[in-house]
Design an enzyme around this catalytic site. Structure first.
Site, PDB file in Angstrom:
ATOM      1  N   TRP B 317      31.371   1.002   3.598  1.00 22.44           N
ATOM      2  CA  TRP B 317      32.725   1.453   3.274  1.00 22.44           C
ATOM      3  C   TRP B 317      32.664   2.698   2.377  1.00 22.44           C
ATOM      4  O   TRP B 317      33.460   3.622   2.520  1.00 22.44           O
ATOM      5  CB  TRP B 317      33.492   0.337   2.546  1.00 22.44           C
ATOM      6  CG  TRP B 317      34.874   0.755   2.132  1.00 22.44           C
ATOM      7  CD1 TRP B 317      36.022   0.665   2.871  1.00 22.44           C
ATOM      8  CD2 TRP B 317      35.270   1.354   0.885  1.00 22.44           C
ATOM      9  NE1 TRP B 317      37.092   1.161   2.174  1.00 22.44           N
ATOM     10  CE2 TRP B 317      36.662   1.602   0.946  1.00 22.44           C
ATOM     11  CE3 TRP B 317      34.592   1.711  -0.277  1.00 22.44           C
ATOM     12  CZ2 TRP B 317      37.377   2.162  -0.105  1.00 22.44           C
ATOM     13  CZ3 TRP B 317      35.301   2.288  -1.325  1.00 22.44           C
ATOM     14  CH2 TRP B 317      36.676   2.506  -1.235  1.00 22.44           C
ATOM     15  N   HIS B 318      31.692   2.702   1.478  1.00 26.34           N
ATOM     16  CA  HIS B 318      31.608   3.816   0.548  1.00 26.34           C
ATOM     17  C   HIS B 318      31.180   5.111   1.227  1.00 26.34           C
ATOM     18  O   HIS B 318      31.523   6.197   0.760  1.00 26.34           O
ATOM     19  CB  HIS B 318      30.643   3.484  -0.601  1.00 26.34           C
ATOM     20  CG  HIS B 318      31.267   2.594  -1.627  1.00 26.34           C
ATOM     21  ND1 HIS B 318      31.274   1.228  -1.513  1.00 26.34           N
ATOM     22  CD2 HIS B 318      31.935   2.880  -2.771  1.00 26.34           C
ATOM     23  CE1 HIS B 318      31.907   0.712  -2.555  1.00 26.34           C
ATOM     24  NE2 HIS B 318      32.324   1.679  -3.322  1.00 26.34           N
ATOM     25  N   GLY B 319      30.442   5.025   2.268  1.00 29.59           N
ATOM     26  CA  GLY B 319      30.045   6.248   2.948  1.00 29.59           C
ATOM     27  C   GLY B 319      29.207   5.962   4.163  1.00 29.59           C
ATOM     28  O   GLY B 319      28.500   4.954   4.223  1.00 29.59           O
ATOM     29  N   PHE B 474      35.525   8.952  -0.250  1.00 33.81           N
ATOM     30  CA  PHE B 474      35.464   7.688   0.485  1.00 33.81           C
ATOM     31  C   PHE B 474      36.800   7.361   1.120  1.00 33.81           C
ATOM     32  O   PHE B 474      37.057   6.330   1.586  1.00 33.81           O
ATOM     33  CB  PHE B 474      35.006   6.558  -0.455  1.00 33.81           C
ATOM     34  CG  PHE B 474      33.767   6.934  -1.226  1.00 33.81           C
ATOM     35  CD1 PHE B 474      32.716   7.570  -0.599  1.00 33.81           C
ATOM     36  CD2 PHE B 474      33.666   6.703  -2.583  1.00 33.81           C
ATOM     37  CE1 PHE B 474      31.592   7.958  -1.297  1.00 33.81           C
ATOM     38  CE2 PHE B 474      32.544   7.071  -3.301  1.00 33.81           C
ATOM     39  CZ  PHE B 474      31.503   7.709  -2.651  1.00 33.81           C
TER      40      PHE B 474
END
Lengths: 310, 474
Positions: B317-319, B474
């Site tokens: 999700w963060h990257g 993000f």
């Protein structure tokens, strides 16, 4: 209604406190700035408010470390001050020159140590308009031409500049240092002692493509016009660097010089300066290199000035 | 329009005045929605279409929903589609290419230059959360399109959260919020502290971090350790600062958003850290991934599997990059190891006669957790896997650190104030609340002076260049 009154009173109280605190902190910072005894702020203050010398050297750290004012004074028989400053580009040079003209102490000769960052887009904070404005902000309101640089940033900048503390943003550490540290600068020249370690010698580096910064070029043009309008003899210099390849942006600057008939002293590829003993790092000459280089420049300059005076 | 810009302060002031001047709540909501869309369009007008798409899809599901799992799945896929395209398409293509190359199949995978819409991960998760909650019957479907659109697009939280829940936010939007002194002051206080964290501490630390990590091959272990420490502080100040500004701005309008950070670096274990860090995301993952996988109400092995799945998804999700996946996995493993080693740790403490309330134990746990988390942040920063390996090796070669005097000086001031405040809130909150109760008038006066001084300090020593927030990526 009671709540509205409470909120309004709170907002007024806070606004008054902010104005008072801003005035107190700003005034103290101003006092520290005006009384600084050494370092970049002391030099900047002198350049903008006090300098009267006939020969003015302008540019970035490469100017401040490469031109021995005393040698130029002795060779040319005119007073000289090295106003070069770390991380600065054409905007700073323009500010210093315009302040001199405004104060009616027009220099006779200006040596501008040019660099690619005087016409191309800079990737970091150094060599940008923001970097210059951050440095010269204590002088906001003193000179019209300097103020005009602040207005480039838009209307909101004028609003921010109402705060006295904002003018001294991020300057506290340097202000404190300027009262307790010693500087070995002589007439603006800041010698660098030491020789570059062989491991740090740069390989031939290919510089980035020239992405021209229109605002910088405009500022440079205005700088040239200022010199022409005030009968200042302007010279472009490019002092030696270790193992750098000339890039397109430098040629762009030389083309501008050609257009305005400005003499250029280009020592970029000078064979004498391929020896690392003259260098402090890849971009800066040490004291030995600066002395040798200044002597050469002084000879050339003396010849050119004599020619032009005939 | 960044939160840390004068434009935003002016925008918020104008919004607040008009908001409270409007007599009817419906007008207020229409105005707020317009202001929110304007705020979002300031980043990129075209991306407004994606926000509207998410809003329409989730809203329509609420109108037409039934107990069909197929419909739910379709809607979730539709909602996730823009996120997958904009954020993960290149990563997926690259991964396929990498897998094929492992099998000695050379194939040139296409790469697309896509601009990631600001906040897409946040509002997509809000929409998905709403759809799932409606399906599960936790909340009623929202019929009022204005309320729903405002829930998804509410400007304080649209760019980087907190990831709001419909059940908590929509009822507040439905009520007309009166102008209250306590809301204005509480909101302003939060915003001011948020600005302090971001501009004085976070952005200042960032200067050192980028200098050292940007040239990590030329720095010794001490500098790398210092940069890792400073990045740990930077990312906290950057994101918690953003969240505070968002929560504070909403609070000034009388709307309470979810708390997002609770002094995470005083956590005593990695599990505890995740209860205090990015709470709105952690609870989202708990409710919509961990629990549906079975949570901890299954065998120990399955619990560990669920933890790993949750943290790997969190990493992604963060990257869309391997380092984020690695970072997620690292946190998952830390949690699993934490659980596995708990009996041994307890036995050790018993042998040493260290009680549960022992300050030594607390300090040790906090320090150990901080180090584990800090190492994770280094992975998080890494532009590639080589960076992680080289910096890890580099830690061992200690020497004289690179010190940029000005940066360290300003960071030091900010960090000490931050530490003092967080320490006070974590360990002395009750005593201070009691003192405030006893001396309320003195407290009010002190607060005004304190916050005026803080505001001036931000202007005096903050980094006012208008730097981007890390979590905007993000």
């Amino acid at each position: 209604m009671k709540e509205i009154k409470k909120v309004a009173l709170g907002v007024i109280a806070m606004a008054l406190l902010l104005v008072a605190a801003d005035w107190a902190v700003g005034s103290w910072s101003e006092m520290m700035y005006r009384t600084s005894k050494s370092g970049p702020y002391n030099k900047q203050k002198y350049c903008l408010n006090e300098s009267k010398e006939d020969l003015l050297i302008l540019g970035s750290s490469r100017a401040s470390h490469h031109y021995v004012s005393k040698i130029l004074e002795d060779s040319l028989g005119m007073s000289c001050f090295n106003a070069g400053s770390d991380g600065m580009c054409i905007y700073y040079s323009y500010s210093v020159l315009s302040s001199r003209i405004k104060r009616c102490f027009v220099p006779k000769v200006v040596l501008l140590e040019v660099m690619p960052e005087d016409c191309k887009v800079s990737k970091d904070h150094s060599f940008t308009l923001d970097g210059t404005l951050e440095a010269i902000s204590p002088h906001y309101g003193e000179f019209d031409k300097i103020d005009s640089l602040f207005y480039i940033k838009g209307f909101l900048e004028r609003f921010k500049l109402l705060s006295k503390t904002y003018l001294y943003n991020s300057k506290l550490a340097e202000l404190l240092k300027s009262h307790w540290s010693f500087s070995n600068a002589t007439k603006g020249f800041e010698p660098l002692d030491g020789v570059i370690a062989s491991i740090d010698i740069p390989r031939y580096t290919k510089e980035d493509k020239c992405v021209v910064d229109r605002a910088k070029v405009q500022c440079l043009t205005e700088f040239i016009n200022l010199c022409m309008d005030n009968d200042i003899k302007l010279y472009f210099c490019y002092s030696p660097r270790l193992n750098y390849k000339k890039d397109a942006s430098l040629q762009y600057l030389f083309d501008i010089a050609k257009k305005y008939n400005i003499r250029v002293y280009d020592y970029d590829m000078d064979n004498i300066y391929i020896d690392s003993m003259y260098f402090y790092d890849g971009s800066h000459l040490n004291n030995l290199g600066a002395t040798r280089y200044t002597k050469e420049i002084a000879t050339c300059l003396k010849y050119d000035l004599n020619q032009s005076n005939r | 329009m960044l939160f840390n810009s004068l434009n935003f302060i002016i925008f918020l002031a104008v919004v607040l005045v008009i908001y409270y001047l409007l007599p009817k709540n419906t007008w207020r909501k229409v105005f707020l929605l317009g202001a929110s869309y304007y705020f979002y369009a300031c980043f990129n007008v075209a991306m407004l279409a994606i926000l509207l798409f998410e809003t329409v899809i989730a809203y329509c599901y609420g109108l037409k929903y039934n107990k069909s799992k197929g419909l739910l799945t379709t809607i979730i896929v539709l909602l996730l589609l823009p996120l997958l395209c904009f954020k993960y398409l290149n990563f997926m293509m690259g991964t396929v290419g990498d897998v094929l190359s492992l099998a000695n199949v050379t194939m040139q995978m296409p790469s697309f230059e896509l601009l990631l819409p600001i906040g897409i991960s946040f509002y997509t998760f809000m929409a998905v959360g709403y759809v799932v909650d409606v399906y599960k019957g936790k909340i009623d479907a929202e019929r009022n399109v204005l309320d729903f659109a405002l829930f998804i697009g509410f400007f304080p939280q649209i760019a980087s959260g907190p990831i709001g829940r419909a059940g908590q936010l929509i009822p507040q939007l439905k009520e007309k919020q009166p102008l209250l002194y306590r809301n204005i002051t509480a909101g302003a206080r939060m915003m001011l502290w948020g600005f302090f964290m971001k501009l004085v501490v976070g952005d200042r630390a960032g200067i050192y971090v980028d200098t050292v990590f940007g040239n990590y091959m030329h720095h010794n272990g001490t500098s790398l350790l210092l940069a890792t420490f400073m990045y740990t502080i930077q990312i906290y100040c950057d994101f918690a600062g953003y969240s505070l500004i968002a929560i504070g701005a909403a609070r000034m309008m009388g709307i309470e958003l979810m708390e997002n950070f609770r002094r995470p670096y005083f956590a005593t274990s990695v599990a505890d850290f995740w209860r205090k860090w990015h709470i709105s995301l952690s609870t989202w993952f708990r409710d919509y991934i961990y629990f549906p996988c079975g949570g901890s109400r299954c065998s120990t092995l399955m619990t560990y599997r669920n933890l790993m799945i949750t943290f790997l998804v969190s990493g992604l999700w963060h990257g869309a990059a391997y380092n984020f996946l690695l970072w997620g996995g690292y946190h998952g493993i830390n949690q699993v190891l934490g659980k596995l080693l708990q009996p041994a740790k307890d036995a050790c403490r018993n042998a040493l006669h260290i009680g549960d309330a022992s300050p030594v134990r607390k300090v040790w746990d906090i320090a150990l957790t901080f180090c584990l988390i800090a190492y994770g942040w280094m992975m998080f920063y890494a532009p590639n896997l080589e960076f992680i390996v080289d910096v890890t090796k580099g830690y061992l070669h200690l020497g004289e650190p690179y010190i940029h005097q000005t940066t360290i000086f300003f960071f030091g001031i900010g960090f000490m104030l931050l530490l003092l405040k967080d320490f006070k809130d974590e360990f002395c909150a009750e005593r201070i609340a009691l003192f405030k109760e006893k001396h309320s008038m003195l407290t009010i006066g002190w607060n005004y002076v304190k916050y005026a001084a803080l505001a001036i300090l931000i202007v005096w020593i903050g980094v006012l260049g208008g730097g981007q927030f890390i979590y905007f990526k993000f």
